[in-house]
Design a protein around this motif. Structure first.
Motif, short mmCIF file in Angstrom:
data_model
loop_
_atom_site.label_atom_id
_atom_site.label_comp_id
_atom_site.label_asym_id
_atom_site.label_seq_id
_atom_site.Cartn_x
_atom_site.Cartn_y
_atom_site.Cartn_z
N SER A 32 0.82 -1.20 0.00
CA SER A 32 0.00 0.00 0.00
C SER A 32 0.86 1.26 0.00
CB SER A 32 -0.90 0.00 1.24
OG SER A 32 -1.49 1.27 1.41
N PRO A 33 0.65 2.15 -0.97
CA PRO A 33 1.40 3.41 -0.97
C PRO A 33 1.08 4.26 0.27
CG PRO A 33 0.33 3.06 -3.09
CD PRO A 33 -0.17 2.00 -2.16
N ASP A 34 -0.13 4.15 0.76
CA ASP A 34 -0.51 4.91 1.96
C ASP A 34 0.29 4.45 3.18
OD1 ASP A 34 -2.39 6.43 0.58
OD2 ASP A 34 -4.01 5.03 1.02
N LEU A 35 0.50 3.14 3.29
CA LEU A 35 1.28 2.62 4.40
C LEU A 35 2.74 3.05 4.29
CD1 LEU A 35 1.59 0.93 6.94
CD2 LEU A 35 1.91 -1.09 5.46
N SER A 36 3.28 3.01 3.08
CA SER A 36 4.66 3.46 2.88
C SER A 36 4.82 4.92 3.26
CB SER A 36 5.09 3.27 1.42
OG SER A 36 5.23 1.91 1.12
N GLN A 37 3.87 5.74 2.85
CA GLN A 37 3.91 7.17 3.17
C GLN A 37 3.83 7.38 4.68
OE1 GLN A 37 4.80 9.30 1.21
NE2 GLN A 37 3.84 11.26 1.50
N LYS A 38 2.95 6.63 5.33
CA LYS A 38 2.79 6.75 6.78
C LYS A 38 4.08 6.33 7.50
CE LYS A 38 -1.14 5.64 8.46
NZ LYS A 38 -2.33 4.92 8.93
N LEU A 39 4.70 5.25 7.05
CA LEU A 39 5.94 4.79 7.67
C LEU A 39 7.07 5.80 7.46
CD1 LEU A 39 5.82 1.00 6.76
CD2 LEU A 39 5.71 1.98 9.06
N MET A 40 7.14 6.41 6.29
CA MET A 40 8.19 7.40 6.05
C MET A 40 7.95 8.66 6.89
SD MET A 40 10.45 6.02 4.19
CE MET A 40 10.13 4.35 4.67
N ARG A 41 6.71 9.01 7.12
CA ARG A 41 6.43 10.15 8.00
C ARG A 41 6.81 9.83 9.44
NH1 ARG A 41 0.71 11.79 5.32
NH2 ARG A 41 1.59 12.96 3.58
N TRP A 42 6.54 8.61 9.88
CA TRP A 42 6.96 8.17 11.21
C TRP A 42 8.47 8.22 11.32
CZ3 TRP A 42 5.11 7.21 15.91
CH2 TRP A 42 3.73 7.14 16.07
N ARG A 43 9.16 7.80 10.24
CA ARG A 43 10.62 7.80 10.25
C ARG A 43 11.17 9.20 10.47
NH1 ARG A 43 14.18 9.48 6.75
NH2 ARG A 43 12.60 9.67 5.17
N VAL A 44 10.59 10.17 9.78
CA VAL A 44 11.05 11.55 9.93
C VAL A 44 10.84 12.03 11.37
CG1 VAL A 44 10.62 13.94 9.21
CG2 VAL A 44 10.74 12.13 7.50
N GLY A 45 9.69 11.74 11.93
CA GLY A 45 9.43 12.13 13.32
C GLY A 45 10.37 11.44 14.30
N LEU A 46 10.59 10.15 14.08
CA LEU A 46 11.49 9.41 14.97
C LEU A 46 12.93 9.87 14.81
CD1 LEU A 46 9.93 5.86 14.60
CD2 LEU A 46 9.93 7.30 16.66
N GLN A 47 13.32 10.26 13.60
CA GLN A 47 14.67 10.81 13.41
C GLN A 47 14.83 12.10 14.21
OE1 GLN A 47 14.79 10.49 8.94
NE2 GLN A 47 16.99 10.41 9.39
N PHE A 48 13.81 12.93 14.22
CA PHE A 48 13.85 14.16 15.00
C PHE A 48 14.05 13.84 16.48
CE2 PHE A 48 11.53 17.33 17.55
CZ PHE A 48 12.30 18.45 17.25
N VAL A 49 13.29 12.88 16.97
CA VAL A 49 13.42 12.48 18.38
C VAL A 49 14.81 11.91 18.65
CG1 VAL A 49 12.54 10.89 20.14
CG2 VAL A 49 10.94 12.12 18.67
N ALA A 50 15.32 11.10 17.72
CA ALA A 50 16.65 10.50 17.90
C ALA A 50 17.73 11.59 17.95
CB ALA A 50 16.94 9.51 16.77
N VAL A 51 17.62 12.59 17.11
CA VAL A 51 18.60 13.68 17.12
C VAL A 51 18.52 14.44 18.44
CG1 VAL A 51 19.21 15.90 16.06
CG2 VAL A 51 18.76 13.91 14.63
N ILE A 52 17.33 14.69 18.94
CA ILE A 52 17.17 15.37 20.23
C ILE A 52 17.82 14.53 21.34
CG2 ILE A 52 15.49 16.17 21.95
CD1 ILE A 52 15.71 17.96 19.47
N ILE A 53 17.58 13.22 21.32
CA ILE A 53 18.16 12.33 22.33
C ILE A 53 19.68 12.36 22.26
CG2 ILE A 53 18.46 9.89 22.96
CD1 ILE A 53 15.48 9.52 22.23
N ILE A 54 20.22 12.29 21.04
CA ILE A 54 21.68 12.32 20.88
C ILE A 54 22.25 13.64 21.40
CG2 ILE A 54 23.53 12.40 19.14
CD1 ILE A 54 21.75 10.42 17.49
N MET A 55 21.60 14.74 21.08
CA MET A 55 22.08 16.05 21.54
C MET A 55 22.01 16.15 23.06
SD MET A 55 23.17 17.43 18.86
CE MET A 55 23.57 19.03 19.49
#
Length: 62
Positions: A32-55
């Motif tokens: 499903s393209p919708d699922l792929s899009q949702k997962l990629m949006r989650w990835r961006v949000g989780l990357q933001f959280v990971a960068v905050i944690i690292i900092m």
């Protein structure tokens, strides 16, 4: 209980990698393209959280 900063960073990066690979696998299988899009949006949000944690870990270490 004391949790190591390295462990926390490792968990954050691992979660980002898992979501990334789940999205890529879904796209390669023609899922499903919708699922792929949702997962990629989650990835961006989780990357933001990971960068905050690292900092934060770096800041607390001085």
């Amino acid at each position: 209980m004391h949790i190591s900063g390295n462990f926390i960073v490792g968990v954050a990066v691992s979660v980002v990698a898992l979501v990334l690979f789940a999205g890529l696998i879904n796209m390669m299988r023609g899922g499903s393209p919708d699922l792929s899009q949702k997962l990629m949006r989650w990835r961006v949000g989780l990357q933001f959280v990971a960068v905050i944690i690292i900092m934060c870990v770096l800041w607390f270490r001085g």
